[in-house]
Design an enzyme around this catalytic site. Structure first.
Site, PDB file in Angstrom:
ATOM      1  N   TYR A 164      -4.807   0.142   3.307  1.00 10.58           N
ATOM      2  CA  TYR A 164      -4.591  -1.220   2.809  1.00 10.58           C
ATOM      3  C   TYR A 164      -3.719  -1.235   1.543  1.00 10.58           C
ATOM      4  CZ  TYR A 164      -8.720  -0.084  -0.058  1.00 10.58           C
ATOM      5  OH  TYR A 164      -9.605   0.521  -0.915  1.00 10.58           O
ATOM      6  N   LYS A 222      -3.653   0.957  -5.467  1.00 10.83           N
ATOM      7  CA  LYS A 222      -3.070   1.859  -4.459  1.00 10.83           C
ATOM      8  C   LYS A 222      -1.676   1.362  -4.045  1.00 10.83           C
ATOM      9  CE  LYS A 222      -6.706   4.692  -3.512  1.00 10.83           C
ATOM     10  NZ  LYS A 222      -6.695   6.140  -3.537  1.00 10.83           N
TER      11      LYS A 222
END
Ligand code: COA
Length: 284
Positions: free
Chosen positions: A148, A165
């Protein structure tokens, strides 16, 4: 598949190496001849992993540090260089994550995950990148992100992690271009669900949700650690020399499963397909 001396002469610095996937990568790299330097916040698991590697005849050392603290990362890098003479590979694996309703998050909760994942990965990348550029030695970086992380994906209930991330992924692609002239390669792995104590205790809301996650995966299972560690070995090896700025997804097609408009037709039993096919056959 891999030659047992494949990483002989390599010196790898890995964050979050005491537990979970970090531990599994450290053990696999060492089994292929790498000298492994692991960093993390808690001494006990780091010590245990080093003892395990040394017990099997490998070389390993550790340093306790919080990657959120740049000075601590610099100290760890100095220690790693003192230990092994040089470091040629960095694996940014340390992470922090939890599930939460975003509207309930404190600013500090958001900053904590950003601090570990995004700032921490940058701190280590900067500490080693600067050394490699000054020494003209080249280097190799692998970032562990998540499916994701992609900016056109994201995920509800893990917003700090998704933001952090995504940033690490942007750093991966950006530096692949900027630092290629220094012979520094930087790639990422985006794992789907791989059972670890850390992730499971924080991210699996219940046994029922775990079953649901497994059932929803097109391969009907979670990842095995050796599947991820083997991919990491390949990406860090000379075999992958021309792969730069890439992010390899390893999730049994779980994230694609959520993407296709008609993917929920997986739920149709064969009998319903057969009825539809029979009806079409009658018409033609
Ligand atoms: N939901 C909402 N907020 C949370 C939370 C949760 N489940 N867990 C922690 N927080 C908040 C805390 O309340 C705190 O904010 P506050 O000061 O405003 O109250 C902030 O996050 C920092 O928490 P703290 O426990 O002090 O941070 P820490 O540095 O000790 O721990 C974590 C960092 C929270 C990421 C912790 O889960 C951790 O150590 N994780 C490491 C391992 C890991 O997560 N691996 C990833 C597996 S996928």
């Amino acid at each position: 598949m891999f030659d047992k001396n494949m990483f002989k002469g390599r010196a790898i610095f890995l964050t979050g190496g005491g537990t979970g996937l970090g531990r599994s990568m450290a053990l696999h790299f060492a089994s292929l001849g790498a000298r492994v330097f692991i960093a993390g916040r808690r001494e006990e698991p780091l010590k245990e992993v080093c003892a395990e590697i040394q017990g099997a005849g490998g070389e390993a050392a550790y340093f306790t540090c919080d990657v959120r603290d740049y000075a601590a990362v610099e100290a760890a890098a100095d220690k790693a260089y003192a230990q092994f003479g040089a470091i040629d590979t960095l694996v940014n694996n340390a992470a922090g994550n939890f599930i939460a309703r975003t509207e309930k998050l404190s600013a500090n909760a958001f900053n904590t995950v950003i601090g570990i994942v995004l700032n921490g990965s940058f701190h280590c990348t900067q500490a080693f990148g600067k050394r490699w550029i000054a020494e003209k030695s080249g280097g190799n970086i692998l970032n562990i992100v998540t499916t994701y992380a992609s900016t056109n994906a994201g995920s509800a209930f893990v917003v700090p992690s998704a933001c952090a991330k995504a940033g690490v992924l942007a750093m991966t692609t950006s530096l692949a271009v900027e630092w290629a002239k220094y012979r520094i390669r930087i790639n990422a792995i985006a794992p789907g669900p791989f059972p670890t104590e850390g992730a499971w205790s924080r991210l699996m809301a219940s046994k029922q949700f775990e079953e649901h996650a497994k059932e929803k995966n097109p391969m009907k299972r979670f990842g095995r650690h050796e599947e991820l560690t083997s991919l990491a070995v390949f990406l860090l090896s000379d075999m992958a020399e021309y792969i730069n700025g890439e992010c390899v997804v390893i999730d049994g097609a779980q994230w694609l499963r959520g993407a296709g408009e008609f993917n929920d037709l997986l739920m149709l039993p064969d009998s319903v397909w057969e009825q539809m096919e029979a009806a079409r056959a009658k018409k033609s």
